[in-house]
Each structure stands twice: as structure tokens, then as C-alpha cells.
Motif scaffolding. Structure first.
Motif: not given
Length: 659
Positions: A167-177, A184-191, A212-220
């Protein structure tokens, strides 16, 4: 007449050297005595301070050792009875900066970064995982990689590490896309997922915290997410390295004091873990240095290993300083770490290697000033007054000696010049007279020529004697002038007529240029004629090849200006400032050829200043010279109702003061 050089010019320097030695040697002895007296005063004061503070220092050192012993005992009790939560509480409440718990094999049990590898995926998941990574990192087909990671997450057990990592790797790909909202929605779901709360990556880090850290970095700006992330950081089983990393990414102002203290303690313990630190070499109950600078360790045994309390040097110094008595106006007792400069008195601490309790002077005041200030001031004043008296006396004697030397040299030069100048015309006159007496000039024309030569030499001799007499009166302050209203033009004509025959004999043309209606002067006419004759005589001597001299008189700015201009050899710039000094001659060899003793221009300056005027020269080598004498007109002197004798006395004082 041979003139033997005088030894007097060198003797004063010998005497001045003796005077200097007479000042320096006593002054050095006085200063040495004063320095020794001050040193003895300070030694005595130091001994008194040490004697007074020694009992208090002994008591303070015992209290410091008792303090360290009490904490060593408390640490030993805690090593046997405390749980991990109690250890954390002890860090927050205790005096130490951090704690380390070592197992029997020197493995760190607390705080311990959990590097527990997650379960290896089932065989059928290895190939899909490799394929997804190939799509992401090799072919860079991020959309296909995201789908592959989603399929992996669906096929893996819901609470497995593989599912969380996919799931974390899929969120990484979506961010790069370019789909940050979906990522961010997927990251919050994991957190926020309770199912994935314990999932870890292959390094033992909690995947949910990284999400959770990466989700906060996308929306500080998401304060709720930041608060939840801070709260989750202090739950159990979080690796220290992960906790410190995430804490370092969050804003520093959001931490509570207990949280910040625990983070600092964990960072300190983690830094020590990275060094070759062996806790088994520590003596239980004794403070010892660690491989980290300014970090100290206090160890205690526990059933499975060893418990180590860590102290920063500044923390330990502050704890020990709290045990010391209050400082006085000049001294204090302070703990000193190893390497610090010693104080007046020191005692080593038995339970802290290298640490000392010492008596120090406060920085604001000289510690011994109150004891020795009075005597030191007395020594300084006495020595200063004595040295000053010696210096003043030596200065007065030196000045008197230099004046005497200068006068002696001046008299010798004067005698030599007078002898030379008088000898020449007298010798010429004697030769001419002997020639006439012996009949060496039989014709009347020759006799007349000889008599004219005798007359010229006699006139030259008279001028020399007049200059000597004038100089003598100048030196004694007895030269007086009869001031009356007189015509400047008449004075210039009288001077030109008086020297006309001499100019004609020398083949020199004299140009007399007088401005009409010159204002009258309040002056001594004879003295002014003497002034102009000296300037004209000087111009004749140094006229050079161009036989032309101009005598001018004109009015300018309430003054009457006399000028004597020639086209002779000129005067160098370095000599122009000194040619009006007594006996000064710019070119002595030329002066011996043309005659003179260096008094003419000095007399010109004296007469000009006596009449309230000034004298100046403009000249350049090879281009001739122009001498100007400016005298105040009679109407400009109306307010000067002083006696002539008083003016002469003041001028004489001024002349004496000149170097």
C-alpha cells in the motif's frame, strides 16, 4: 689661523647618557621593589584566602561525593526493580540526562531500535513483487506499477507487513503520477488502520508511522494529523531511530516539555550506542568519561546486565554547583570538569574521575584588591613621584646642558667666522699699504686704484663690524630704534645710493622701481636702510652671471612692501626655511669665496620683526631669488602706542625661544 674642532659637541651626549642612566637605574630599582612588594602582598592575601576557605571546600566536596553516591544507590535499586515505563519516568524526573539498559551480551535493551525483519512473502508473491518493482524503477511505468502494488496488497493477508508495504509503495507511485490527493488518502488510510498498526518494513520501522509522516508532508496545515502523529510517536515498540527521525521532521515548537526531554535523552543514548562504548569496564557507583566529549556515565549492575545513567558535563556541573554555598563578593566554590584551569584551592571528587571542587575568584573583581589596594597605591604613588622627580630633574639638566653646548658651539663658530672675515680685508689692506710705501705704484693712476681698493676693503670691514655690533646688541636685547614718520621711497633711494658704487664696480645694473604716493612708515630710517643694504649686499654676492638687481617698493593691504630681486644662483627649498637663522649658510664653500658670516639675513629678520613686519623669500636654484619685507604703514600702526624698548624686549624673548 688653524681652528681645531671642539670636543664639546660630543661631551653633552656622554653626559646625557649618564643622566639617562641616573634616571633609568633608580627607576628600575624602584619598580622592581614595587613589583616585589605587590607580589608579596598578593601571596600573603592568597594564603589568608586559602586558610579561610579550606574547611568550607572540604565540606562541599564531601557533599558532592555523597550526592553522587546517593544517585548511584538509587540507580542500583532501579536496575533491579524498574520496568521500561519506570525507566522512562526516571529519565523525566531524575537528575540524569539519559539511560541505557544493557543485556548480558552487551546488547542494548533500552532504548533499543527494533530492527525486526518482517515475514518473507509467500513464494507465489515473490515474483509479483519483483515485477511491481521492475515496473516502478526499471521501466518507470508508474501506472502499471501502482496497479501491481494494489494487486499485491489484495492478495497478501490484510494485517501482514507485505500488505502494508505494498500500500505504501502504491501511494508512492500515485504521488509520482501527479495524484497527491489520491496518494494522501491512501497514506492516511494506512496510518489510521488498526489492522496495519503493527506492520513493519524490513528494517523494523513501523510502516503506519512512515505513511502518516508522508501524508502530513503533503499537507502540513493538517493540525489534527500532526497531533495524531506526535501522540503515536511515544507509543511502545517504536524504533528509536525512526522516532527521532520523524520528530526531527515535525515543527520543534509543538513538543511538550516531557516529550522534548525524552527525545533528547533518546538521542543522547542512541549517539553513545554508535561508539565503541563498553559498559562492563565501568566501576559501579563511580562516574566515568565516555567516548563522547563532555558526556559522563554512572553504572549499576542489574540481573541481566548493566544500567548506565548518562550525564552531560554542564548538567553535572549545574547539579554539583547547587550544592555549593553562596558566593561572596570576591570568591566562590565551583565544580570543575577535567581540563579546566585550577582555582586557588581544589579537592578531587572520589566518585567522579577528574572532577574537582575548587575555590575560584569571581570575574567582576580582583580577588586580592581589597587586601592589597592601599599598599599598592602607596607604592605606586611613591614610585611615580620619585621617578617623575628624577625625570624632571634630568630633563632640566639635559636642556641646560644642550643650551650650554649650543652656546659653546655658537661662540666657537662666531670666533672662527670673525677671525676669517676680519683677516681677509686687513690682509688685503696691509698688502696694498706696503706696496704704496715701497713705491710699487709710481703712477698717480695706480696710486688711486690702490687707494680705491683700500677704501673698498675698509668699507667691507666697517660693514662686518657693524653687523657684529648689531648682532651683539640683538643678543643682549639692547638694540633700540628711533621711530618717526618717514618716506619709504626716500629709504629705498638712500639704500640704492649707498651701494651704487659697489654695484658699478661689480658691473651690476640696479633697477629702482618705486610706486608713486607710497604711505609713510613709522620706523627708524637708518635701520631700514641697513635692512635694504643687507638684502642688496646678499644679492650682489650671489648675483651669478646675470648682473641685474631690482629694488622695488609698493603698497599692499595697508603695508609697504620692499622687494629685492636678482637672477643669481637661487636657494634650494630645504635651505629657504633656515637662511634667516644666525650664522646659517646654505653653501659654505661659496660663502667663503664671496665673504660673509651668515648674519646679514638674520639682521634683516630682526629689524623687520622689530618694526612689526615680516620677511619672506621666493627662490629656485638657478632662477634667482626675491626677498620681500612687508612693514605696516603709519596709519595701520596708529593703535600700537607701545614703547620701543618694550617691543624690543618682547622680540628679544621670541628670538631666544627659537631653536
Amino acid at each position: 689661523m688653524n681652528h681645531r674642532p671642539s670636543l664639546l659637541p660630543s661631551a653633552p651626549w656622554v653626559l646625557l647618557g649618564l643622566l639617562l642612566a641616573a634616571v633609568v637605574l633608580p627607576a628600575a630599582a624602584i619598580l622592581w621593589f614595587m613589583a616585589e612588594a605587590v607580589r608579596n602582598e598578593r601571596i600573603a592575601a592568597r594564603e589568608k584566602v586559602i586558610e579561610a576557605w579550606r574547611p568550607l571546600l572540604d565540606e562541599t566536596a564531601r557533599e558532592a561525593d555523597a550526592f553522587l553516591g546517593a544517585h548511584a544507590d538509587a540507580l542500583a535499586r532501579m536496575a533491579h526493580d524498574a520496568s521500561p515505563d519506570e525507566l522512562i519516568s526516571s529519565v523525566l524526573a531524575g537528575p540524569a540526562d539519559s539511560l541505557l539498559v544493557y543485556g548480558s551480551g552487551n546488547d542494548v535493551l533500552f532504548p533499543a531500535p527494533l530492527r525486526v525483519a518482517g515475514p518473507v512473502p509467500a513464494h507465489e508473491l515473490i515474483e509479483p513483487w519483483h515485477e511491481a518493482e521492475r515496473l516502478e524503477f526499471v521501466t518507470r511505468d508508474l501506472a502499471a506499477a501502482a496497479e501491481a502494488y494494489a494487486a499485491l496488497a489484495q492478495s497478501a493477508p490484510p494485517d501482514s507487513d507485505t500488505s502494508a508495504r505494498a500500500r505504501l509503495a502504491r501511494a508512492r507511485c500515485l504521488e509520482r503520477l501527479g495524484q497527491p490527493a489520491a496518494a494522501r488518502a491512501l497514506l492516511i488510510d494506512i496510518f489510521t488502520s488498526d489492522t496495519l498498526a503493527a506492520a513493519r518494513d524490513r528494517e523494523g520501522r513501523l510502516t503506519a508511522l512512515d505513511a502518516g509522516l508522508r501524508a502530513w508532508q503533503l499537507s502540513p496545515a493538517d493540525a489534527d494529523l500532526e497531533a495524531a502523529l506526535r501522540h503515536r510517536l511515544f507509543s511502545a515498540n517504536i524504533p528509536s531511530a525512526q522516532r527521532l527521525f520523524i520528530a526531527g521532521q515535525l515543527p520543534p515548537e509543538g513538543w511538550e516539555p516531557d516529550q522534548l526531554r525524552l527525545l533528547q535523552a533518546e538521542a543522547l543514548a542512541l549517539a553513545l550506542r554508535e561508539t565503541p562504548f563498553d559498559p562492563t569496564r565501568l566501576e559501579p557507583g563511580a562516574l566515568a568519561a565516555t567516548p563522547l566529549p563532555d558526556l559522563w556515565a554512572l553504572a549499576a549492575d542489574h540481573p541481566d546486565g548493566r544500567l548506565v545513567a548518562l550525564w552531560r558535563a554542564e548538567t553535572l556541573a549545574a547539579r554539583l554547583a547547587a550544592l555549593t554555598p553562596a558566593a561572596t563578593a570576591h570568591f566562590k566554590i565551583s565544580p570543575l570538569p577535567p581540563g579546566a584551569p585550577d582555582g586557588l584551592l581544589k579537592l578531587p571528587l572520589a566518585r567522579a574521575a577528574g572532577w574537582r571542587m575548587a575555590v575560584l575568584a569571581t570575574r567582576q573583581d580582583d580577588p586580592f584588591a581589597a587586601v592589597s589596594d592601599h599598599r599598592i597605591a602607596l607604592y605606586f604613588w611613591s614610585a611615580g613621584l620619585l621617578v617623575a622627580a628624577l625625570v624632571v630633574l634630568a630633563t632640566l639638566l639635559g636642556r641646560r646642558l644642550l643650551n650650554e653646548s649650543r652656546l659653546t658651539r655658537l661662540k666657537n663658530d662666531f670666533i672662527a667666522m670673525v677671525t676669517h672675515e676680519l683677516k681677509t680685508p686687513l690682509a688685503s689692506t696691509r698688502v696694498l699699504v706696503e706696496t704704496l710705501l715701497d713705491g710699487g705704484a709710481p703712477t698717480p693712476a695706480d696710486q688711486r686704484e690702490y687707494l680705491e681698493l683700500i677704501a673698498r676693503e675698509n668699507a667691507r670691514l666697517c660693514r662686518l663690524i657693524d653687523n657684529f655690533l648689531t648682532f651683539s646688541r640683538m643678543e643682549r636685547g639692547r638694540q633700540s630704534f628711533e621711530l618717526r614718520r618717514c618716506d619709504p621711497a626716500a629709504i629705498a633711494r638712500a639704500a640704492a645710493d649707498a651701494i651704487h658704487e659697489r654695484m658699478a664696480a661689480a658691473g651690476i645694473e640696479c633697477s629702482l622701481e618705486l610706486q608713486p604716493n607710497l604711505p609713510p612708515l613709522q620706523a627708524d630710517p637708518d635701520a631700514l636702510v641697513t635692512l635694504l643694504l643687507n638684502l642688496l649686499d646678499n644679492a650682489i654676492k650671489f648675483a651669478g652671471t646675470r648682473k641685474w638687481i631690482a629694488l622695488r617698493a609698493h603698497a599692499a593691504g595697508g603695508r609697504v612692501v620692499f622687494e629685492v630681486e636678482d637672477h643669481g644662483i637661487g636657494i634650494a627649498r630645504r635651505d629657504q626655511r633656515r637662511i634667516f637663522e644666525r650664522f646659517y649658510q646654505a653653501d659654505r664653500s661659496l660663502a667663503r669665496e664671496v665673504g660673509g658670516c651668515g648674519l646679514g639675513l638674520a639682521i634683516v629678520k630682526f629689524i623687520a620683526q622689530s618694526h612689526g613686519g615680516t620677511v619672506a623669500v621666493e627662490s629656485a636654484p638657478g632662477r634667482g631669488s626675491t626677498f620681500r619685507v612687508a612693514l605696516p604703514a603709519a596709519r595701520a600702526m596708529a593703535n600700537h602706542d607701545q614703547s620701543v624698548d618694550l617691543a624690543m624686549a618682547n622680540l628679544h624673548d621670541h628670538e631666544k625661544a627659537e631653536p
